[in-house]
Motif scaffolding. Structure first.
Motif, PDB file in Angstrom:
ATOM      1  N   VAL A 142      -3.009  -1.745 -12.377  1.00 31.82           N
ATOM      2  CA  VAL A 142      -4.136  -2.653 -12.172  1.00 31.82           C
ATOM      3  C   VAL A 142      -5.238  -1.938 -12.419  1.00 31.82           C
ATOM      4  O   VAL A 142      -5.491  -0.838 -11.515  1.00 31.82           O
ATOM      5  CB  VAL A 142      -4.266  -3.520 -10.841  1.00 31.82           C
ATOM      6  CG1 VAL A 142      -5.567  -4.383 -10.943  1.00 31.82           C
ATOM      7  CG2 VAL A 142      -2.855  -4.342 -10.613  1.00 31.82           C
ATOM      8  N   GLY A 143      -6.265  -2.260 -13.317  1.00 38.93           N
ATOM      9  CA  GLY A 143      -7.430  -1.542 -13.476  1.00 38.93           C
ATOM     10  C   GLY A 143      -8.262  -1.661 -12.487  1.00 38.93           C
ATOM     11  O   GLY A 143      -8.579  -2.561 -11.802  1.00 38.93           O
ATOM     12  N   GLY A 144      -8.867  -0.414 -12.120  1.00 42.57           N
ATOM     13  CA  GLY A 144      -9.772  -0.241 -10.893  1.00 42.57           C
ATOM     14  C   GLY A 144      -8.963  -0.222  -9.636  1.00 42.57           C
ATOM     15  O   GLY A 144      -9.660  -0.260  -8.688  1.00 42.57           O
ATOM     16  N   LEU A 145      -7.459  -0.012  -9.601  1.00 41.90           N
ATOM     17  CA  LEU A 145      -6.996   0.236  -8.346  1.00 41.90           C
ATOM     18  C   LEU A 145      -6.074   1.339  -8.714  1.00 41.90           C
ATOM     19  O   LEU A 145      -5.326   1.420  -9.657  1.00 41.90           O
ATOM     20  CB  LEU A 145      -5.879  -1.152  -8.201  1.00 41.90           C
ATOM     21  CG  LEU A 145      -5.506  -0.980  -6.699  1.00 41.90           C
ATOM     22  CD1 LEU A 145      -5.415  -2.266  -6.136  1.00 41.90           C
ATOM     23  CD2 LEU A 145      -4.016  -0.742  -7.021  1.00 41.90           C
ATOM     24  N   TRP A 146      -5.796   2.340  -7.825  1.00 38.65           N
ATOM     25  CA  TRP A 146      -4.980   3.481  -7.819  1.00 38.65           C
ATOM     26  C   TRP A 146      -4.247   3.823  -6.494  1.00 38.65           C
ATOM     27  O   TRP A 146      -4.695   3.580  -5.576  1.00 38.65           O
ATOM     28  CB  TRP A 146      -5.564   4.670  -8.478  1.00 38.65           C
ATOM     29  CG  TRP A 146      -6.652   5.093  -7.626  1.00 38.65           C
ATOM     30  CD1 TRP A 146      -6.777   6.256  -6.856  1.00 38.65           C
ATOM     31  CD2 TRP A 146      -8.226   4.653  -7.577  1.00 38.65           C
ATOM     32  NE1 TRP A 146      -7.821   6.548  -6.275  1.00 38.65           N
ATOM     33  CE2 TRP A 146      -8.854   5.685  -6.766  1.00 38.65           C
ATOM     34  CE3 TRP A 146      -8.940   3.755  -8.316  1.00 38.65           C
ATOM     35  CZ2 TRP A 146     -10.214   5.238  -6.428  1.00 38.65           C
ATOM     36  CZ3 TRP A 146     -10.107   3.727  -8.024  1.00 38.65           C
ATOM     37  CH2 TRP A 146     -10.781   4.175  -7.262  1.00 38.65           C
ATOM     38  N   LEU A 147      -3.229   4.176  -6.449  1.00 35.83           N
ATOM     39  CA  LEU A 147      -2.496   4.704  -5.375  1.00 35.83           C
ATOM     40  C   LEU A 147      -2.759   6.170  -4.985  1.00 35.83           C
ATOM     41  O   LEU A 147      -2.879   6.954  -5.860  1.00 35.83           O
ATOM     42  CB  LEU A 147      -0.906   4.373  -5.549  1.00 35.83           C
ATOM     43  CG  LEU A 147      -0.597   2.742  -6.052  1.00 35.83           C
ATOM     44  CD1 LEU A 147       1.022   2.922  -5.986  1.00 35.83           C
ATOM     45  CD2 LEU A 147      -1.045   2.142  -4.947  1.00 35.83           C
ATOM     46  N   THR A 148      -2.781   6.387  -3.786  1.00 36.47           N
ATOM     47  CA  THR A 148      -3.045   7.738  -3.010  1.00 36.47           C
ATOM     48  C   THR A 148      -1.836   8.005  -2.255  1.00 36.47           C
ATOM     49  O   THR A 148      -1.570   9.205  -1.904  1.00 36.47           O
ATOM     50  CB  THR A 148      -4.218   7.693  -2.206  1.00 36.47           C
ATOM     51  OG1 THR A 148      -4.090   6.664  -0.925  1.00 36.47           O
ATOM     52  CG2 THR A 148      -5.477   7.596  -2.917  1.00 36.47           C
ATOM     53  N   GLY A 149      -0.842   7.138  -1.849  1.00 38.69           N
ATOM     54  CA  GLY A 149       0.116   7.418  -1.030  1.00 38.69           C
ATOM     55  C   GLY A 149       1.252   6.536  -1.138  1.00 38.69           C
ATOM     56  O   GLY A 149       0.893   5.256  -1.192  1.00 38.69           O
ATOM     57  N   VAL A 150       2.736   6.926  -1.011  1.00 37.16           N
ATOM     58  CA  VAL A 150       3.864   5.783  -0.957  1.00 37.16           C
ATOM     59  C   VAL A 150       4.574   6.273  -0.040  1.00 37.16           C
ATOM     60  O   VAL A 150       5.112   7.495   0.075  1.00 37.16           O
ATOM     61  CB  VAL A 150       4.375   5.678  -2.189  1.00 37.16           C
ATOM     62  CG1 VAL A 150       5.745   4.700  -2.119  1.00 37.16           C
ATOM     63  CG2 VAL A 150       3.506   4.972  -3.142  1.00 37.16           C
ATOM     64  N   SER A 151       5.222   5.644   0.989  1.00 41.08           N
ATOM     65  CA  SER A 151       6.163   6.117   2.086  1.00 41.08           C
ATOM     66  C   SER A 151       7.153   5.093   1.926  1.00 41.08           C
ATOM     67  O   SER A 151       7.086   3.781   2.240  1.00 41.08           O
ATOM     68  CB  SER A 151       5.559   6.328   3.329  1.00 41.08           C
ATOM     69  OG  SER A 151       4.920   4.832   3.965  1.00 41.08           O
ATOM     70  N   ILE A 152       8.705   5.428   1.937  1.00 45.46           N
ATOM     71  CA  ILE A 152       9.808   4.651   1.782  1.00 45.46           C
ATOM     72  C   ILE A 152      10.464   5.263   2.943  1.00 45.46           C
ATOM     73  O   ILE A 152      11.074   6.402   2.875  1.00 45.46           O
ATOM     74  CB  ILE A 152      10.353   4.582   0.609  1.00 45.46           C
ATOM     75  CG1 ILE A 152       9.473   3.933  -0.673  1.00 45.46           C
ATOM     76  CG2 ILE A 152      11.745   3.823   0.620  1.00 45.46           C
ATOM     77  CD1 ILE A 152      10.148   4.320  -1.921  1.00 45.46           C
ATOM     78  N   VAL A 153      10.845   4.272   4.152  1.00 45.23           N
ATOM     79  CA  VAL A 153      11.668   4.537   5.270  1.00 45.23           C
ATOM     80  C   VAL A 153      13.139   4.126   5.049  1.00 45.23           C
ATOM     81  O   VAL A 153      13.471   2.936   4.619  1.00 45.23           O
ATOM     82  CB  VAL A 153      11.135   3.880   6.426  1.00 45.23           C
ATOM     83  CG1 VAL A 153      11.964   4.355   7.637  1.00 45.23           C
ATOM     84  CG2 VAL A 153       9.544   4.172   6.513  1.00 45.23           C
ATOM     85  N   GLY A 154      14.165   5.264   5.165  1.00 48.00           N
ATOM     86  CA  GLY A 154      15.525   4.694   4.817  1.00 48.00           C
ATOM     87  C   GLY A 154      15.813   4.373   3.817  1.00 48.00           C
ATOM     88  O   GLY A 154      15.783   4.958   2.945  1.00 48.00           O
ATOM     89  N   ALA A 155      16.674   3.045   3.810  1.00 43.01           N
ATOM     90  CA  ALA A 155      17.115   2.713   2.682  1.00 43.01           C
ATOM     91  C   ALA A 155      16.419   1.578   1.973  1.00 43.01           C
ATOM     92  O   ALA A 155      16.576   0.767   1.210  1.00 43.01           O
ATOM     93  CB  ALA A 155      18.575   1.889   2.840  1.00 43.01           C
ATOM     94  N   GLY A 156      15.045   1.686   2.132  1.00 46.09           N
ATOM     95  CA  GLY A 156      14.167   0.694   1.576  1.00 46.09           C
ATOM     96  C   GLY A 156      13.572  -0.477   2.210  1.00 46.09           C
ATOM     97  O   GLY A 156      13.087  -1.435   1.838  1.00 46.09           O
TER      98      GLY A 156
END
Length: 246
Positions: free
Chosen positions: A127-141
């Protein structure tokens, strides 16, 4: 009166001999020749069978000699206790690996395909104008956390809807959403150089009626810095899975 007298006597007729000496001699000769021919054929047949029997006997002796040689070379070995222990350990390891494989195939540990598909889904939803700074996935999602920034707060609901349309994200809902205006860190003020001055000793300053100047290394206090609001907002998403799926 007339009378006929028969003077013929069958005794005086010449009798024909069927089994004469010559026919009997001829028959005996034929029988003798047949017996000789049959005996010759029988001797030839017996000789052929004797040759086959001799060849079979020779082959059997060769096979028996080879079997004895192989038996002498490869004598049965006694059971080794160390090898038996290693075999038992290998069987236990194989059983544990099969049990682990069964658990993985039964789906008891959840998703075993890895996290690559989650990152592909996040990468596709750009999405334009939106960016991610971190992602966390616990266990099997089961629990997924996403942190990022957006130039406008209205971009975040659109981004969430697009994420929910991904196949890997189906069944997951974002239970918590936090949006806050980011603060820019104030820049450190530049150091102010002290004004150059002629050094004046304390006695001369007392005579002149002025205060003695501060040492050259004493710098004036910097002005207080003020924080500014950033032109973007920070957001944090946290998904949740239904209890039945956990």
């Amino acid at each position: 009166m007339s009378q006929q007298i028969n003077l013929f006597n069958p005794i005086f007729l010449k009798k024909k001999r069927v089994f004469g000496a010559v026919p009997m001699l001829q028959a005996l000769l034929v029988i003798l020749l047949g017996a000789l021919a049959l005996g010759g054929y029988a001797r030839a047949r017996v000789g052929e069978l004797e040759q086959r029997a001799a060849a079979g006997k020779l082959l059997l002796e060769q096979r028996e000699a080879r079997l004895a040689k192989v038996t002498a070379q490869f004598q049965p070995r006694l059971a080794n206790p160390a090898l038996a222990g290693q075999l038992a350990n290998a069987e236990l390891l194989l059983k544990s690996l099969r049990d682990a494989e069964a658990v993985l195939h039964n789906g008891r540990l959840g998703n075993t395909d890895g996290y690559a598909e989650y990152f592909r889904a996040l990468a596709r939803q750009n999405v334009g104008g939106l960016w991610l700074t971190g992602v966390s996935i616990v266990g099997a999602g089961h629990d997924i956390g996403v942190q990022g920034r957006a130039m406008q707060p209205t971009l975040i609901p659109n981004y969430i809807a697009r994420l929910n349309a991904e196949k890997i994200m189906r069944g997951k809902t974002f239970a918590s959403l936090r949006i806050e205006r980011a603060m820019l860190e104030p820049a450190a003020p530049a150091p102010v150089a002290a004004p150059a001055a002629m050094p004046i000793s304390a006695p001369l300053a007392k005579l002149a009626g002025v205060a003695a100047p501060a040492p050259a290394d004493a710098a004036p206090a910097p002005p207080a810095a003020t924080a500014k609001l950033a032109p973007f907002v920070e957001f944090s998403l946290q998904s949740s899975m239904p209890e039945a799926a956990k």
